[in-house]
Design a protein around this motif. Structure first.
Motif, short mmCIF file in Angstrom:
data_model
loop_
_atom_site.label_atom_id
_atom_site.label_comp_id
_atom_site.label_asym_id
_atom_site.label_seq_id
_atom_site.Cartn_x
_atom_site.Cartn_y
_atom_site.Cartn_z
N GLU A 41 0.84 -1.19 0.00
CA GLU A 41 0.00 0.00 0.00
C GLU A 41 0.87 1.24 0.00
N PHE A 42 0.44 2.23 -0.77
CA PHE A 42 1.17 3.50 -0.84
C PHE A 42 0.58 4.46 0.19
N ASP A 43 1.38 4.77 1.20
CA ASP A 43 0.95 5.70 2.25
C ASP A 43 2.02 6.78 2.37
N PRO A 44 1.87 7.85 1.60
CA PRO A 44 2.95 8.85 1.55
C PRO A 44 3.11 9.63 2.86
N ASP A 45 4.37 9.89 3.17
CA ASP A 45 4.71 10.76 4.29
C ASP A 45 4.95 12.15 3.68
N TRP A 46 3.92 12.98 3.69
CA TRP A 46 3.97 14.25 2.99
C TRP A 46 5.03 15.19 3.55
N SER A 47 5.31 15.12 4.82
CA SER A 47 6.36 16.00 5.37
C SER A 47 7.73 15.57 4.86
N ALA A 48 7.95 14.26 4.73
CA ALA A 48 9.22 13.77 4.18
C ALA A 48 9.34 14.14 2.71
N ILE A 49 8.25 14.03 1.99
CA ILE A 49 8.25 14.39 0.56
C ILE A 49 8.59 15.88 0.41
N ALA A 50 7.94 16.73 1.19
CA ALA A 50 8.21 18.17 1.13
C ALA A 50 9.67 18.46 1.49
N ASN A 51 10.18 17.80 2.52
CA ASN A 51 11.56 17.99 2.94
C ASN A 51 12.53 17.60 1.81
N ASN A 52 12.28 16.47 1.18
CA ASN A 52 13.15 16.03 0.09
C ASN A 52 13.08 16.98 -1.10
N LEU A 53 11.87 17.45 -1.44
CA LEU A 53 11.73 18.38 -2.55
C LEU A 53 12.46 19.69 -2.27
N MET A 75 22.21 10.77 -1.89
CA MET A 75 22.51 10.80 -0.46
C MET A 75 21.24 10.78 0.37
N LEU A 76 20.19 11.48 -0.07
CA LEU A 76 18.92 11.45 0.66
C LEU A 76 18.35 10.03 0.70
N ILE A 77 18.45 9.34 -0.42
CA ILE A 77 17.98 7.95 -0.47
C ILE A 77 18.79 7.10 0.49
N GLY A 78 20.12 7.24 0.44
CA GLY A 78 20.98 6.47 1.32
C GLY A 78 20.68 6.73 2.79
N MET A 79 20.44 7.99 3.13
CA MET A 79 20.15 8.35 4.51
C MET A 79 18.80 7.77 4.96
N GLU A 80 17.89 7.62 4.03
CA GLU A 80 16.56 7.13 4.36
C GLU A 80 16.51 5.60 4.49
N VAL A 81 17.20 4.91 3.61
CA VAL A 81 17.03 3.45 3.57
C VAL A 81 18.12 2.68 4.30
N LEU A 82 19.25 3.31 4.57
CA LEU A 82 20.35 2.60 5.24
C LEU A 82 20.28 2.85 6.73
N ASP A 83 20.74 1.87 7.48
CA ASP A 83 20.56 1.95 8.92
C ASP A 83 21.83 2.25 9.72
N THR A 84 22.94 2.44 9.03
CA THR A 84 24.17 2.74 9.77
C THR A 84 24.91 3.90 9.10
N THR A 85 25.66 4.62 9.89
CA THR A 85 26.46 5.70 9.31
C THR A 85 27.57 5.14 8.43
N ASP A 86 28.01 3.91 8.71
CA ASP A 86 29.02 3.27 7.86
C ASP A 86 28.46 3.06 6.45
N ALA A 87 27.23 2.62 6.36
CA ALA A 87 26.60 2.41 5.05
C ALA A 87 26.41 3.74 4.34
N GLU A 88 26.02 4.76 5.07
CA GLU A 88 25.86 6.09 4.48
C GLU A 88 27.21 6.63 3.99
N ALA A 89 28.26 6.35 4.73
CA ALA A 89 29.60 6.77 4.31
C ALA A 89 29.99 6.09 3.01
N ARG A 90 29.61 4.82 2.84
CA ARG A 90 29.91 4.12 1.59
C ARG A 90 29.16 4.73 0.42
N VAL A 91 27.94 5.18 0.65
CA VAL A 91 27.19 5.87 -0.41
C VAL A 91 27.93 7.15 -0.78
#
Length: 151
Positions: A2-14, A54-70
């Protein structure tokens, strides 16, 4: 699923993507003005894309190490894109495009800084890159002319 958008996250990303895009416009204008290989289309896309990755990486990855690799991947990829902007003459003496390549790399850093909401870093990077491209080249040419006159 199901698609349940988080409008505040969408606005922040835009907002982040838009800021990255806008900060790249003066740099793009400069490169376009001087008929460089990358210009008004390339630079905003670079800033927006690096921010987006980077926004995608920060959203879907769970560690700063993974974000650093992105981030590492983005920085490496920007080096390859910049390398494509550098041209060498047939005689091997003249090289052009190094400023454009450096500006592309710097514009990628603008996008990364915006993704992390480090707007002061992004603004300073964009402003200094633009000022360097816009104002240092005429000084360089003037100095080069002075050397020619002295023989």
């Amino acid at each position: 699923m199901e698609f349940d958008p988080d409008w505040s996250a969408i606005a922040n990303n835009l907002i982040h993507l838009g800021i990255a895009y806008l900060l790249a416009i003066p740099i793009a204008w400069n490169r376009e003005k001087y008929s460089r290989s990358a210009g008004l289309r390339t630079f905003p896309i670079v800033a927006m894309s690096t921010c987006g990755y980077m926004l995608i990486g920060m959203e879907v990855l769970d560690t700063t190490d993974a974000e650093a690799r992105v981030m590492y991947g983005i920085i490496t990829g920007m080096g390859f894109i910049g390398g494509g902007a550098i041209l060498k003459s047939d005689k091997g003496r003249d090289v052009s495009g190094t400023a454009t390549a450096a500006a592309l790399w710097g514009t990628g850093a603008v996008g990364l800084a915006v993704a992390w909401a480090r707007f002061e870093i992004a603004l300073l990077l964009a402003a200094l890159t633009f000022c360097t491209l816009q104002f240092i080249y005429p000084i360089k040419e003037r100095l080069r002319g002075d050397e020619d006159e002295r023989g």
